[in-house]
Design a protein around this motif. Sequence first.
Motif, short mmCIF file in Angstrom:
data_model
loop_
_atom_site.label_atom_id
_atom_site.label_comp_id
_atom_site.label_asym_id
_atom_site.label_seq_id
_atom_site.Cartn_x
_atom_site.Cartn_y
_atom_site.Cartn_z
N ILE A 52 0.84 -1.20 0.00
CA ILE A 52 0.00 0.00 0.00
C ILE A 52 0.88 1.25 0.00
CG2 ILE A 52 -1.63 1.34 1.41
CD1 ILE A 52 -2.83 -1.44 2.24
N LYS A 53 1.95 1.23 0.80
CA LYS A 53 2.88 2.37 0.84
C LYS A 53 3.51 2.59 -0.53
CE LYS A 53 7.16 2.14 1.84
NZ LYS A 53 8.42 1.78 2.44
N LEU A 54 3.94 1.51 -1.18
CA LEU A 54 4.55 1.63 -2.50
C LEU A 54 3.56 2.14 -3.54
CD1 LEU A 54 6.77 -1.58 -2.43
CD2 LEU A 54 7.55 0.80 -2.31
N ALA A 55 2.32 1.70 -3.45
CA ALA A 55 1.29 2.19 -4.37
C ALA A 55 1.06 3.69 -4.17
CB ALA A 55 -0.01 1.41 -4.17
N ALA A 56 1.07 4.13 -2.93
CA ALA A 56 0.91 5.56 -2.65
C ALA A 56 2.09 6.35 -3.22
CB ALA A 56 0.77 5.79 -1.14
N LEU A 57 3.29 5.80 -3.13
CA LEU A 57 4.46 6.47 -3.71
C LEU A 57 4.34 6.57 -5.23
CD1 LEU A 57 7.36 4.95 -1.57
CD2 LEU A 57 6.38 7.26 -1.40
N ALA A 58 3.86 5.51 -5.87
CA ALA A 58 3.68 5.53 -7.32
C ALA A 58 2.65 6.59 -7.71
CB ALA A 58 3.25 4.15 -7.82
N THR A 59 1.57 6.68 -6.94
CA THR A 59 0.54 7.68 -7.20
C THR A 59 1.10 9.09 -7.01
OG1 THR A 59 -1.21 6.15 -6.53
CG2 THR A 59 -1.75 8.49 -6.46
N ALA A 60 1.90 9.30 -5.99
CA ALA A 60 2.50 10.61 -5.76
C ALA A 60 3.46 10.98 -6.89
CB ALA A 60 3.23 10.61 -4.42
N LEU A 61 4.26 10.01 -7.34
CA LEU A 61 5.17 10.28 -8.46
C LEU A 61 4.37 10.65 -9.72
CD1 LEU A 61 7.86 7.49 -8.05
CD2 LEU A 61 8.22 9.96 -7.88
N ALA A 62 3.30 9.91 -9.98
CA ALA A 62 2.47 10.21 -11.15
C ALA A 62 1.87 11.61 -11.04
CB ALA A 62 1.37 9.16 -11.29
N GLY A 63 1.41 11.98 -9.86
CA GLY A 63 0.86 13.32 -9.67
C GLY A 63 1.90 14.40 -9.90
N ALA A 64 3.11 14.18 -9.41
CA ALA A 64 4.19 15.15 -9.62
C ALA A 64 4.55 15.26 -11.10
CB ALA A 64 5.41 14.76 -8.79
N LEU A 65 4.50 14.14 -11.80
CA LEU A 65 4.75 14.17 -13.25
C LEU A 65 3.65 14.92 -13.98
CD1 LEU A 65 6.08 10.54 -13.79
CD2 LEU A 65 7.40 12.66 -14.03
N ARG A 66 2.40 14.69 -13.59
CA ARG A 66 1.29 15.43 -14.21
C ARG A 66 1.46 16.93 -13.98
NH1 ARG A 66 -1.52 10.99 -12.43
NH2 ARG A 66 -2.22 12.03 -10.53
N ARG A 102 4.13 18.44 -13.88
CA ARG A 102 5.18 18.88 -14.82
C ARG A 102 4.66 18.92 -16.26
NH1 ARG A 102 10.59 18.54 -13.71
NH2 ARG A 102 11.07 17.74 -15.78
N GLY A 103 3.42 18.50 -16.47
CA GLY A 103 2.84 18.51 -17.80
C GLY A 103 2.87 17.18 -18.52
N VAL A 104 3.25 16.11 -17.84
CA VAL A 104 3.25 14.78 -18.46
C VAL A 104 1.80 14.31 -18.49
CG1 VAL A 104 4.07 12.40 -18.27
CG2 VAL A 104 5.57 14.30 -17.60
N PRO A 105 1.30 13.97 -19.68
CA PRO A 105 -0.11 13.56 -19.78
C PRO A 105 -0.32 12.12 -19.31
CG PRO A 105 0.95 13.41 -21.92
CD PRO A 105 1.97 13.98 -20.97
N GLU A 106 -1.58 11.78 -19.12
CA GLU A 106 -1.95 10.39 -18.84
C GLU A 106 -2.09 9.66 -20.16
OE1 GLU A 106 -2.04 8.57 -16.26
OE2 GLU A 106 -1.75 10.14 -14.79
N PRO A 107 -1.81 8.40 -20.24
CA PRO A 107 -1.42 7.51 -19.16
C PRO A 107 0.09 7.49 -18.87
CG PRO A 107 -1.69 6.20 -21.11
CD PRO A 107 -2.03 7.62 -21.49
N ALA A 108 0.85 8.32 -19.58
CA ALA A 108 2.30 8.30 -19.42
C ALA A 108 2.72 8.58 -17.98
CB ALA A 108 2.96 9.30 -20.37
N ALA A 109 2.06 9.52 -17.31
CA ALA A 109 2.44 9.85 -15.93
C ALA A 109 2.24 8.65 -15.01
CB ALA A 109 1.64 11.05 -15.43
N SER A 110 1.10 7.99 -15.11
CA SER A 110 0.83 6.83 -14.26
C SER A 110 1.73 5.66 -14.60
CB SER A 110 -0.64 6.41 -14.36
OG SER A 110 -1.46 7.39 -13.77
N LEU A 111 1.94 5.42 -15.89
CA LEU A 111 2.83 4.32 -16.30
C LEU A 111 4.25 4.56 -15.78
CD1 LEU A 111 1.70 3.72 -19.99
CD2 LEU A 111 1.64 2.05 -18.12
#
Length: 190
Positions: free
Chosen positions: A120-134, A136-145
């Motif tokens: 669960i902690k690792l999933a939250a970190l992945a979500t936070a990284l994706a949010g930070a990428l978004r 920065r202007g990285v679109p979905e699904p690239a940010a989440s991937l």
Amino acid sequence: MSRWEPNARGRLEQAALALYGERGFEQVTVAEIAGRAGLTERTFFRHYADKREVLFAGASALQEILVGAVEEAPDAAAPMEVVAAALAAVGAMFDERRDLVRQRQAVIAANPELQERELIKLAALATALAGALRDRGVPEPAASLTGQTGIAVFRVAFERWIDDPGRRGLAEVVRESFDELRTLAAGPSV
């Protein structure tokens, strides 16, 4: 016992990890942890909500460092390079605490409930990284991937680092693991 004890949080962490290693997570009480640390239960609860939190209390600090590294990355950097650099940036934090980190991982590996909490902690970190990428202007699904892939690579690198008899730094193992991903993604050379 005195009202104020220096490094109470660190002493509680060390006491908890030692007891978890000796007797197993389930068999240890908060009172025993506090007693081993030379502190009161009340002091324990000032620092941790429960005995699991001793193992997971650093998650928010880790997330802040990762998101901050993504935010501070050069604008021209590719998303995967940004995430790789952010994950390598946390290496020193882990290297400084290598023995405690190894003890922590052994406790988690021995308990399915704690393994679930770690995921669960690792999933939250992945979500936070994706949010930070978004941000920065990285679109979905690239940010989440990219966020999910980064955490998957980090998990592999972290396990390799824990088992590394050469005691290389985590940042080096993270960079090496991202290089291996790049080679794998490029496919066989002709």
